[in-house]
Design a protein around this motif. Structure first.
Motif, PDB file in Angstrom:
ATOM      1  N   ILE A 197       0.863  -1.182   0.000  1.00 10.05           N
ATOM      2  CA  ILE A 197       0.000   0.000   0.000  1.00 10.05           C
ATOM      3  C   ILE A 197       0.900   1.232   0.000  1.00 10.05           C
ATOM      4  CG2 ILE A 197      -1.818   1.283   1.192  1.00 10.05           C
ATOM      5  CD1 ILE A 197      -2.692  -1.441   0.135  1.00 10.05           C
ATOM      6  N   LEU A 198       0.726   2.099  -0.984  1.00  9.32           N
ATOM      7  CA  LEU A 198       1.495   3.335  -1.063  1.00  9.32           C
ATOM      8  C   LEU A 198       0.696   4.451  -0.401  1.00  9.32           C
ATOM      9  CD1 LEU A 198       3.877   5.027  -2.165  1.00  9.32           C
ATOM     10  CD2 LEU A 198       2.551   5.303  -4.278  1.00  9.32           C
ATOM     11  N   CYS A 199       1.323   5.133   0.555  1.00  5.26           N
ATOM     12  CA  CYS A 199       0.649   6.189   1.311  1.00  5.26           C
ATOM     13  C   CYS A 199       1.125   7.567   0.855  1.00  5.26           C
ATOM     14  CB  CYS A 199       0.907   6.006   2.805  1.00  5.26           C
ATOM     15  SG  CYS A 199       0.315   4.416   3.444  1.00  5.26           S
ATOM     16  N   THR A 200       0.366   8.589   1.246  1.00  5.57           N
ATOM     17  CA  THR A 200       0.650   9.939   0.762  1.00  5.57           C
ATOM     18  C   THR A 200       2.015  10.436   1.204  1.00  5.57           C
ATOM     19  OG1 THR A 200      -0.533  10.857   2.661  1.00  5.57           O
ATOM     20  CG2 THR A 200      -1.783  10.591   0.614  1.00  5.57           C
ATOM     21  N   GLY A 201       2.531   9.938   2.315  1.00  3.59           N
ATOM     22  CA  GLY A 201       3.847  10.347   2.784  1.00  3.59           C
ATOM     23  C   GLY A 201       4.988   9.587   2.142  1.00  3.59           C
ATOM     24  N   GLY A 202       4.650   8.680   1.216  1.00  2.56           N
ATOM     25  CA  GLY A 202       5.662   7.885   0.544  1.00  2.56           C
ATOM     26  C   GLY A 202       5.919   6.542   1.171  1.00  2.56           C
TER      27      GLY A 202
ATOM     28  N   ALA B  14      -3.857   6.170   2.364  1.00  2.00           N
ATOM     29  CA  ALA B  14      -3.434   5.470   1.145  1.00  2.00           C
ATOM     30  C   ALA B  14      -3.651   6.358  -0.071  1.00  2.00           C
ATOM     31  CB  ALA B  14      -4.203   4.169   0.989  1.00  2.00           C
ATOM     32  N   ILE B  15      -2.720   6.247  -1.038  1.00  2.00           N
ATOM     33  CA  ILE B  15      -2.885   6.936  -2.318  1.00  2.00           C
ATOM     34  C   ILE B  15      -2.881   5.962  -3.477  1.00  2.00           C
ATOM     35  CG2 ILE B  15      -0.405   7.363  -2.667  1.00  2.00           C
ATOM     36  CD1 ILE B  15      -1.132  10.056  -3.861  1.00  2.00           C
ATOM     37  N   GLY B  16      -2.288   4.776  -3.274  1.00  2.00           N
ATOM     38  CA  GLY B  16      -2.205   3.818  -4.369  1.00  2.00           C
ATOM     39  C   GLY B  16      -1.929   2.414  -3.880  1.00  2.00           C
ATOM     40  N   VAL B  17      -2.001   1.460  -4.801  1.00  2.00           N
ATOM     41  CA  VAL B  17      -1.734   0.051  -4.518  1.00  2.00           C
ATOM     42  C   VAL B  17      -0.667  -0.439  -5.492  1.00  2.00           C
ATOM     43  CG1 VAL B  17      -2.713  -2.289  -4.517  1.00  2.00           C
ATOM     44  CG2 VAL B  17      -4.072  -0.362  -3.656  1.00  2.00           C
ATOM     45  N   VAL B  18       0.355  -1.092  -4.972  1.00  2.00           N
ATOM     46  CA  VAL B  18       1.406  -1.642  -5.814  1.00  2.00           C
ATOM     47  C   VAL B  18       0.811  -2.713  -6.726  1.00  2.00           C
ATOM     48  CG1 VAL B  18       3.568  -2.943  -5.851  1.00  2.00           C
ATOM     49  CG2 VAL B  18       3.197  -1.183  -4.104  1.00  2.00           C
ATOM     50  N   PHE B  19       1.097  -2.613  -8.027  1.00  2.00           N
ATOM     51  CA  PHE B  19       0.586  -3.630  -8.948  1.00  2.00           C
ATOM     52  C   PHE B  19       1.686  -4.340  -9.713  1.00  2.00           C
ATOM     53  CE2 PHE B  19       0.734   0.177 -11.619  1.00  2.00           C
ATOM     54  CZ  PHE B  19       1.170  -0.297 -12.864  1.00  2.00           C
ATOM     55  N   TYR B  20       2.922  -3.850  -9.610  1.00  2.00           N
ATOM     56  CA  TYR B  20       4.019  -4.493 -10.326  1.00  2.00           C
ATOM     57  C   TYR B  20       5.302  -4.288  -9.543  1.00  2.00           C
ATOM     58  CZ  TYR B  20       7.426  -5.649 -13.928  1.00  2.00           C
ATOM     59  OH  TYR B  20       8.462  -6.212 -14.622  1.00  2.00           O
ATOM     60  N   VAL B  21       6.061  -5.369  -9.400  1.00  2.00           N
ATOM     61  CA  VAL B  21       7.372  -5.305  -8.758  1.00  2.00           C
ATOM     62  C   VAL B  21       8.424  -5.597  -9.816  1.00  2.00           C
ATOM     63  CG1 VAL B  21       8.866  -6.291  -6.994  1.00  2.00           C
ATOM     64  CG2 VAL B  21       6.429  -5.957  -6.527  1.00  2.00           C
TER      65      VAL B  21
ATOM     66  N   GLN C 193       3.839  12.947  -4.872  1.00  2.00           N
ATOM     67  CA  GLN C 193       4.034  11.738  -5.670  1.00  2.00           C
ATOM     68  C   GLN C 193       3.935  12.113  -7.148  1.00  2.00           C
ATOM     69  OE1 GLN C 193       4.760   9.031  -4.145  1.00  2.00           O
ATOM     70  NE2 GLN C 193       3.947   9.221  -2.081  1.00  2.00           N
ATOM     71  N   SER C 194       4.900  11.660  -7.937  1.00  2.00           N
ATOM     72  CA  SER C 194       4.934  12.013  -9.357  1.00  2.00           C
ATOM     73  C   SER C 194       4.030  11.089 -10.169  1.00  2.00           C
ATOM     74  CB  SER C 194       6.374  11.953  -9.872  1.00  2.00           C
ATOM     75  OG  SER C 194       7.175  12.882  -9.189  1.00  2.00           O
ATOM     76  N   ALA C 195       2.738  11.306 -10.071  1.00  2.00           N
ATOM     77  CA  ALA C 195       1.777  10.502 -10.826  1.00  2.00           C
ATOM     78  C   ALA C 195       1.835  10.881 -12.302  1.00  2.00           C
ATOM     79  CB  ALA C 195       0.370  10.713 -10.280  1.00  2.00           C
ATOM     80  N   TYR C 196       1.498   9.928 -13.152  1.00  2.00           N
ATOM     81  CA  TYR C 196       1.524  10.181 -14.591  1.00  2.00           C
ATOM     82  C   TYR C 196       0.572   9.239 -15.310  1.00  2.00           C
ATOM     83  CZ  TYR C 196       4.916   6.314 -14.247  1.00  2.00           C
ATOM     84  OH  TYR C 196       5.535   5.127 -13.952  1.00  2.00           O
ATOM     85  N   VAL C 197       0.341   9.509 -16.591  1.00  2.00           N
ATOM     86  CA  VAL C 197      -0.539   8.685 -17.414  1.00  2.00           C
ATOM     87  C   VAL C 197       0.269   7.503 -17.937  1.00  2.00           C
ATOM     88  CG1 VAL C 197      -2.103   8.637 -19.386  1.00  2.00           C
ATOM     89  CG2 VAL C 197      -1.754  10.785 -18.128  1.00  2.00           C
TER      90      VAL C 197
END
Length: 215
Positions: free
Chosen positions: A33-38, A53-60, A131-135
């Protein structure tokens, strides 16, 4: 699904596409689980924390062709916006269907002077979390599609929007323009079927941002 079952599914699923398996409990499998603080942590730990939470890891990542240690998907869809506010200008993406270059593509869309990208602009607005979100590019959307069944329970548990299956509700912009037609078209991707569609850039479609994990 119980927390234990969810953790077991994720441990089995979050591996690199090269078939590399890390032992259960290593950071690349247990912190997802990715949180807003990194911070990146297991769902079980997140559930008893005060983190957001801001995101969920989907690929390692286990590939030298991909930067960072993995990808997380943003919890929510962004509203439908156009790839470009007018046609006739190539916006500088690589147009490479195999490149994991969504971050570079999104900056190119944002930085193009002759045409604006409403899609890219709203993604850049997410950066207030640091967090550097992108398309995602087409190649990155393929990774997300492959992981959908594994991550949807986590997305829902964190209060996000699960990735849809419905045919009329599953099309998302990528950040990849169509080779040879860069001035007019970019690729839509179906998160329901894995299909792709060349689409005029002035059409409005949703975006699901992703984030590169760099630590």
């Amino acid at each position: 699904m119980t927390s234990i079952a969810i953790l077991t599914v994720l441990a089995l699923g979050l591996i690199g596409c090269d078939g590399h398996h890390d032992p259960l409990g290593t950071p690349t499998q247990a912190v997802h689980i990715l949180c807003t603080g990194g911070e990146i942590m297991s769902y079980e730990k997140y559930a008893i924390s005060d983190k957001k939470a801001i995101g969920v890891v989907f690929y390692v990542n286990h590939s030298e062709d991909i930067s960072g240690i993995g990808y997380a998907v943003y919890l929510h869809d962004l509203p439908a916006e156009a790839f470009a506010d007018s046609m006739g200008v190539a916006q500088g993406t690589s147009a490479d269907l195999t490149a994991y270059d969504g971050n570079e593509n999104t900056f190119a869309l944002y930085d193009t002077q002759d045409v604006s990208s409403p899609m890219a602009m709203q993604v850049f607005d997410l950066w207030h979390y640091g967090q550097s979100a992108y398309v995602p590019s087409v190649a990155q959307m393929r990774l997300l599609y492959a992981a959908k069944g594994l991550i949807n329970p986590f997305i829902a548990a964190c209060g996000g929007d699960p990735l849809p299956d419905e045919a009329d509700d599953c099309w998302y912009w990528t950040s990849t323009e169509v080779e040879g037609q860069e001035t007019a078209k970019a690729w839509l991707y179906s998160i329901g079927s894995g299909a792709m569609q060349e689409t005029p850039k002035i059409q409005a479609h949703r975006v699901r941002p992703i984030i590169t994990i760099n630590k």
